[in-house]
Scaffold this motif. Structure first.
Motif, PDB file in Angstrom:
ATOM      1  N   GLN A   1       0.830  -1.203   0.000  1.00 55.72           N
ATOM      2  CA  GLN A   1       0.000   0.000   0.000  1.00 55.72           C
ATOM      3  C   GLN A   1       0.867   1.257   0.000  1.00 55.72           C
ATOM      4  O   GLN A   1       0.592   2.222  -0.725  1.00 55.72           O
TER       5      GLN A   1
ATOM      6  N   PRO B   1       1.931   4.921  -8.070  1.00 53.30           N
ATOM      7  CA  PRO B   1       0.909   3.989  -8.557  1.00 53.30           C
ATOM      8  C   PRO B   1       1.395   3.083  -9.689  1.00 53.30           C
ATOM      9  O   PRO B   1       0.820   2.010  -9.914  1.00 53.30           O
ATOM     10  N   LYS B   2       2.443   3.492 -10.381  1.00 52.50           N
ATOM     11  CA  LYS B   2       2.953   2.701 -11.494  1.00 52.50           C
ATOM     12  C   LYS B   2       3.992   1.659 -11.047  1.00 52.50           C
ATOM     13  O   LYS B   2       4.433   0.832 -11.863  1.00 52.50           O
TER      14      LYS B   2
ATOM     15  N   LYS C   1       5.826  -1.591  -9.466  1.00 50.86           N
ATOM     16  CA  LYS C   1       5.519  -3.011  -9.434  1.00 50.86           C
ATOM     17  C   LYS C   1       6.079  -3.615  -8.149  1.00 50.86           C
ATOM     18  O   LYS C   1       7.239  -3.379  -7.812  1.00 50.86           O
TER      19      LYS C   1
ATOM     20  N   LYS D   1       2.380   1.697  -3.551  1.00 48.35           N
ATOM     21  CA  LYS D   1       1.406   2.113  -4.559  1.00 48.35           C
ATOM     22  C   LYS D   1       0.872   3.527  -4.313  1.00 48.35           C
ATOM     23  O   LYS D   1       0.598   4.267  -5.270  1.00 48.35           O
ATOM     24  N   ASP D   2       0.721   3.893  -3.037  1.00 50.82           N
ATOM     25  CA  ASP D   2       0.264   5.251  -2.739  1.00 50.82           C
ATOM     26  C   ASP D   2       1.315   6.285  -3.140  1.00 50.82           C
ATOM     27  O   ASP D   2       0.988   7.439  -3.434  1.00 50.82           O
TER      28      ASP D   2
END
Length: 352
Positions: free
Chosen positions: A189, A196-197, A199, A192-193
Motif C-alpha cells: 500500500q 501507482p505505477k 511493481k 502504490k500510494d
C-alpha cells in the motif's frame, strides 16, 4: 559468555534443573520450584522463536529487552532456545520449566507459543506470561504484546518507492501466515500510494506447517536473487533469520535492502552489508519485553492486549544509514505519511 538453555523433550523436572544451572550463564541454587533463593530478586525468562538468539532481528530484539531489565532493574534473566521441528508439546515443556524455576514473567517470543502459553498459564495462575505477536489466546495472567506492523511497513513502502530507480521493488515473507501478510499489505500500500505505477514482487519462502522460511538464510538469498533478476532494486524481507540472506543478496548486487524488527543497519552480524541497508521497519519488541518485566517487578503486572503502534513509536522506520539521511525527498515523504497515519488520514490495510 552467556549460555542459552536448550530445552527439548527431556523431562520437565530435569529441564527446570538445567535452566536453574545455566540461565544467563550464572550459577544458581534454585531447586526448580516456584520459590527463589532471593525473594527480592525478580527472575524473568524469554523463550525464543524459530531461529533463536543471533537472528539479528526478532529474537535479538527480545533479548535486548531482557538485557536492559538485567542492567537497569537488577533482574535475573533466563533464556530458552527452540529446537528444530518441535511441536506444541515441546513448547509446553519449555514454558513449564521456566515457570517452575520461579521466573515471572515468562515470555514466549512469537505467535507459535500461543497454544502452549494458553495451557501453561492456567497451570501457573500466579505467573504472568507474555505472548508476543498474538491475541488469540487470552487470560487473566496473559499479556498480549502486539504491534501495528502494517503501519511501519507502509513507511517502508514509501521509502522503497522513493529510492527505487527501476520502479520494481520486492517483498519477501518468511512464512505465509496472517502476521506476515500484515507486513506485505502495509508495504504494498505504501509503495502504490507513493508511485501507482510501481511493481511489487511478492514471494513467501515456505507455507505452514513448514516454518523454515523464518530460519534459513539460503532461502531468503535465493528469493532475493530471483527478484533482483526481475528488476527489483529495493527488497524488503519480513523473514526473521532468513531475511539476512535477502540482505546479503541485495547488498552484493549493489541494490537496497530494507530490514525488519530490529535496526539491522546496526546489527554486528550484518556489518558487511550495512552500507546497502537503506532502513529497517522497527518493532519495539525490546521495550515491550522490558515494560512487561518492570510491571511484574513493580507489582502491577500488565495483562490483556498491550499494543504498540506508530503514534507511540511502537513501530517505525530507522534512519541510521547516512545515505538515507541524504535523501531529503524520501524523508519528507516518509514523515508526511507517518503524520497522515497518526492523524487518521491514511488507514493502513492489515491484509493484501
Amino acid at each position: 559468555m552467556r549460555r542459552i538453555t536448550r530445552i527439548t523433550t527431556v523431562g520437565i523436572a530435569s529441564a527446570a534443573l538445567a535452566l536453574s544451572a545455566t540461565a544467563c550463564g550464572k550459577s544458581s541454587t534454585d531447586s526448580g520450584s516456584s520459590s527463589s533463593t532471593d525473594s527480592k530478586t525478580t527472575k524473568a525468562a524469554i523463550a525464543y522463536d524459530i531461529g533463536g538468539r543471533g537472528d539479528q532481528s526478532f529474537n535479538d530484539a527480545a533479548y535486548a529487552g531482557l538485557k536492559k531489565a538485567e542492567d537497569e532493574l537488577g533482574v535475573k534473566g533466563a533464556e530458552a532456545e527452540p529446537s528444530e521441528g518441535e511441536g506444541d508439546a515441546d513448547k509446553v515443556q519449555r514454558l513449564t520449566a521456566l515457570a517452575r524455576a520461579g521466573n515471572n514473567p515468562v515470555i514466549g517470543v512469537g505467535f507459535a507459543y500461543a497454544p502452549a502459553i494458553e495451557k501453561v498459564a492456567k497451570a501457573y495462575p500466579k505467573t504472568t506470561f507474555g505472548l508476543i505477536d498474538d491475541t488469540s489466546k487470552t487470560g487473566p495472567n496473559i499479556a498480549n504484546l502486539v504491534f501495528n506492523e502494517e503501519q511501519g511497513s507502509y513507511l517502508a513502502g514509501v521509502a522503497a518507492a522513493k529510492a527505487s530507480k527501476t520502479g520494481t521493488v520486492g517483498f519477501i515473507g518468511g512464512v505465509e501466515v496472517p502476521l506476515i501478510k500484515k507486513f506485505e499489505a502495509g508495504f504494498a500500500q505504501g509503495v502504490k500510494d507513493t508511485n501507482p505505477k510501481a511493481k511489487v514482487l511478492v514471494q513467501y519462502l515456505t507455507q505452514p506447517p513448514n516454518f523454515d522460511g523464518f530460519s534459513k538464510p539460503d532461502l531468503g538469498k535465493a528469493a532475493a536473487e530471483g527478484q533482483l533478476d526481475k528488476g527489483a532494486d529495493v527488497i524488503y524481507a519480513a523473514a526473521g533469520l532468513a531475511g539476512s540472506g535477502s540482505i546479503e543478496a541485495a547488498a552484493t548486487a549493489g541494490k537496497w535492502a530494507i530490514g525488519v524488527d530490529s535496526d539491522q543497519y546496526n546489527q554486528a552480524g550484518l556489518a558487511s552489508y550495512k552500507a546497502k541497508i537503506l532502513t529497517s521497519v522497527t518493532k519495539d519488541v525490546s521495550d515491550s519485553v522490558f515494560n512487561l518485566i518492570k510491571s511484574v517487578k513493580d507489582g502491577k503486572p500488565q495483562t490483556g492486549e498491550i499494543r504498540y503502534g506508530l503514534a507511540t513509536d511502537g513501530v517505525g522506520l530507522s534512519d541510521s544509514n547516512p545515505e538515507y539521511k541524504k535523501m531529503t525527498d524520501l524523508i519528507a515523504a516518509v514523515d508526511k505519511a507517518k503524520k497522515d497515519i497518526v492523524d487518521g488520514k491514511i488507514t493502513v490495510k492489515t491484509a493484501p
